[in-house]
Enzyme design. Structure first.
Site, PDB file in Angstrom:
ATOM      1  N   SER A   1       0.800  -1.235   0.000  1.00 41.69           N
ATOM      2  CA  SER A   1       0.000   0.000   0.000  1.00 41.69           C
ATOM      3  C   SER A   1       0.827   1.276   0.000  1.00 41.69           C
ATOM      4  CB  SER A   1      -0.925   0.026   1.207  1.00 41.69           C
ATOM      5  OG  SER A   1      -1.999  -0.835   0.984  1.00 41.69           O
TER       6      SER A   1
ATOM      7  N   LYS B   1       0.433   3.409  -2.941  1.00 43.21           N
ATOM      8  CA  LYS B   1      -0.786   4.205  -3.219  1.00 43.21           C
ATOM      9  C   LYS B   1      -0.530   5.709  -3.366  1.00 43.21           C
ATOM     10  CE  LYS B   1      -3.791   0.757  -1.003  1.00 43.21           C
ATOM     11  NZ  LYS B   1      -4.502   0.441   0.271  1.00 43.21           N
TER      12      LYS B   1
ATOM     13  N   VAL C   1       1.237  -3.747   3.879  1.00 43.69           N
ATOM     14  CA  VAL C   1       1.084  -5.002   4.628  1.00 43.69           C
ATOM     15  C   VAL C   1       2.316  -5.900   4.601  1.00 43.69           C
ATOM     16  CG1 VAL C   1      -1.416  -5.280   4.722  1.00 43.69           C
ATOM     17  CG2 VAL C   1      -0.171  -6.052   2.702  1.00 43.69           C
TER      18      VAL C   1
HETATM   19  N1  GLN Z   1      -1.922  -5.386  -1.903  1.00 48.13           N
HETATM   20  C1  GLN Z   1      -2.544  -5.180  -0.632  1.00 48.13           C
HETATM   21  C2  GLN Z   1      -4.066  -5.248  -0.772  1.00 48.13           C
HETATM   22  O1  GLN Z   1      -4.580  -4.728  -1.708  1.00 48.13           O
HETATM   23  C3  GLN Z   1      -2.144  -3.880  -0.074  1.00 48.13           C
HETATM   24  C4  GLN Z   1      -2.799  -3.571   1.246  1.00 48.13           C
HETATM   25  C5  GLN Z   1      -1.894  -2.857   2.205  1.00 48.13           C
HETATM   26  O2  GLN Z   1      -0.680  -2.845   2.050  1.00 48.13           O
HETATM   27  N2  GLN Z   1      -2.473  -2.317   3.259  1.00 48.13           N
HETATM   28  O3  GLN Z   1      -4.751  -5.844   0.035  1.00 48.13           O
END
Ligand code: GLN
Length: 417
Positions: free
Chosen positions: A64, A67, A261
């Protein structure tokens, strides 16, 4: 001598090693198996010095943390207005994988939650872009931000896409509301590749130092983002980077941040530093447990809270009357506040002598402070006073008073005598 900063960063990691609470991300098989003991930290200043500690050469998937940077790409590709039509900028107060759509418009609340990030990925490049071109776009931008060529971990991608039902469901919902146009599977697949880009904590600290530096990569000196885009991205990180823990985080730690994550955490303080940390065990919000604590310590020890009033005087404004001149002095990095103070002093002046604005000890003006200072001089001249500017370093560059005329320089004056 050796700089003590890396020793300090190592000491921060050592003080937190014993915290083994939390667990690796269980919903992505490849991440569940990560070595939970890895621990790394890197800080890059807005001027491009990097200090690292722990497993700082270990690569992990960005997840994430991609993002905010993909959001930057979408704004550059499609314009802020177009992006805002599809994704909001409000805190969701909900978990990262909640749908969190705005009432009425059905826009995802922000680009930091999955719904907003999937929508953002679908906006990349152009309305008619291919799925591959969207992925290449982020890979290329992230590489410029990090200052080296990054690559995708296909194993992480394959592992996540097999269990991506939740994100697929999210994309189908978004498509049913007309928020994304592209094929739902293609967008989730591209977004998942974007999340599988491999980085180190040093890459993260350089990527965020580029934000801190207003969009110029501090090592390569390349302008990667415009200032407006960097500002938009940092603002959204402050509002929503830590999901439902965003308010607690901003008040307590005060460093706009984004977690992933895989255990990464990136933070930015405008004009100062970019920070990257990594530790795979996650807390209940899905944020890296120990990386969060690293940030807490940096914030307290180094006074890095965004809203900590800076104790050092950044600028000095002063006025004194001499025999033939009234001398206004500015010093330091002049922003709105100092320029406003200067204008107050100018407005309060009752002297009729010539005016000398001495900025020989000013390092920089923000563009608004520059305009304000020049407008002050223009108005003093309208009051029939001679205005002289002492600017040996030419920090004001072209000091046009706004009517095509210029202040005198001290050298001109010397010739007259
Ligand atoms: N690729 C992960 C998802 O879409 C990213 C989520 C995260 O890092 N919080 O669930």
């Amino acid at each position: 001598m050796k700089t003590p900063i890396p020793d300090y960063l190592n000491e921060v990691l050592d003080s937190l090693r014993a915290d083994t609470s939390g667990n690796t991300a269980q919903y992505i098989p490849e991440l569940a198996q990560a070595n939970p003991d890895l621990f790394a930290l890197s800080v890059t200043t807005a001027t491009g010095s990097t200090y690292s500690a722990g497993d700082h050469l270990t690569e992990f998937s960005i997840q994430s943390i991609s993002k905010p940077f993909a959001y930057a790409a979408a704004i550059m590709d499609r314009g802020l207005e177009r992006v805002l039509q599809s994704v909001g900028v409000e805190a969701s107060g909900e978990a990262f994988n909640e749908l969190s759509l705005e009432d009425g418009t059905h826009r995802p609340k922000n680009p930091m939650i999955n719904a907003g990030a999937i929508t953002t990925h679908g906006l990349l490049v152009s309305q008619t872009a291919s799925a591959e071109s969207r992925v290449s776009r982020v890979l290329e931008l992230f590489s410029h931000l990090a200052g080296r060529e990054l690559r995708i971990d296909e194993k992480v991608y394959a592992s996540e896409i097999q269990t991506a039902d939740h994100n697929l469901a999210t994309a189908h919902m978004l498509r049913s509301y007309g928020i994304i146009d592209a094929d739902a599977h293609e967008v989730v697949s591209g977004y998942t590749r974007q999340c599988s880009i491999l980085v180190t904590v040093e890459d993260l600290s350089l990527m965020s130092a580029t934000l801190a530096n207003g969009g110029i990569q501090p090592r390569t000196r390349e302008r990667v983002l415009t200032e407006d885009v960097a500002r938009q991205v940092m603002s959204v990180m402050a509002v929503a980077g830590m999901y439902d823990g965003a308010g607690d985080w901003l008040t307590r730690v005060g460093i706009p941040a984004k977690s992933g994550v895989a255990g990464g955490l990136v933070g930015v303080l405008p004009d100062q530093v970019g920070i990257g940390a990594f530790s795979p065990r996650l807390d209940a919000h899905g944020n890296s447990q120990r990386s969060g604590r690293v940030f807490e310590r940096l914030s307290t020890d180094m006074g890095l809270h965004l809203f900590a009033p800076s104790s050092g005087q950044l600028d000095v404004v002063d006025v004194r009357q001499e025999a033939t001149h009234e001398v206004f002095t500015l010093q330091g990095n002049v922003q709105f506040m100092a320029a406003a103070e200067l204008l107050d002093l100018m407005a309060a002046s009752t002297s009729r002598t010539a005016v000398l604005l001495d900025i020989s000890r000013v390092y920089s003006f923000t563009s608004v402070a520059r305009r304000m200072a020049l407008e002050g001089l223009r108005r003093l001249r309208l009051d029939s006073r001679r205005v002289i500017l002492n600017d040996p370093l030419q920090v004001l560059a072209n000091p046009d008073l706004g009517d095509g005329s210029y202040p005198e320089s001290p050298a001109d004056e010397h010739h007259e005598v």
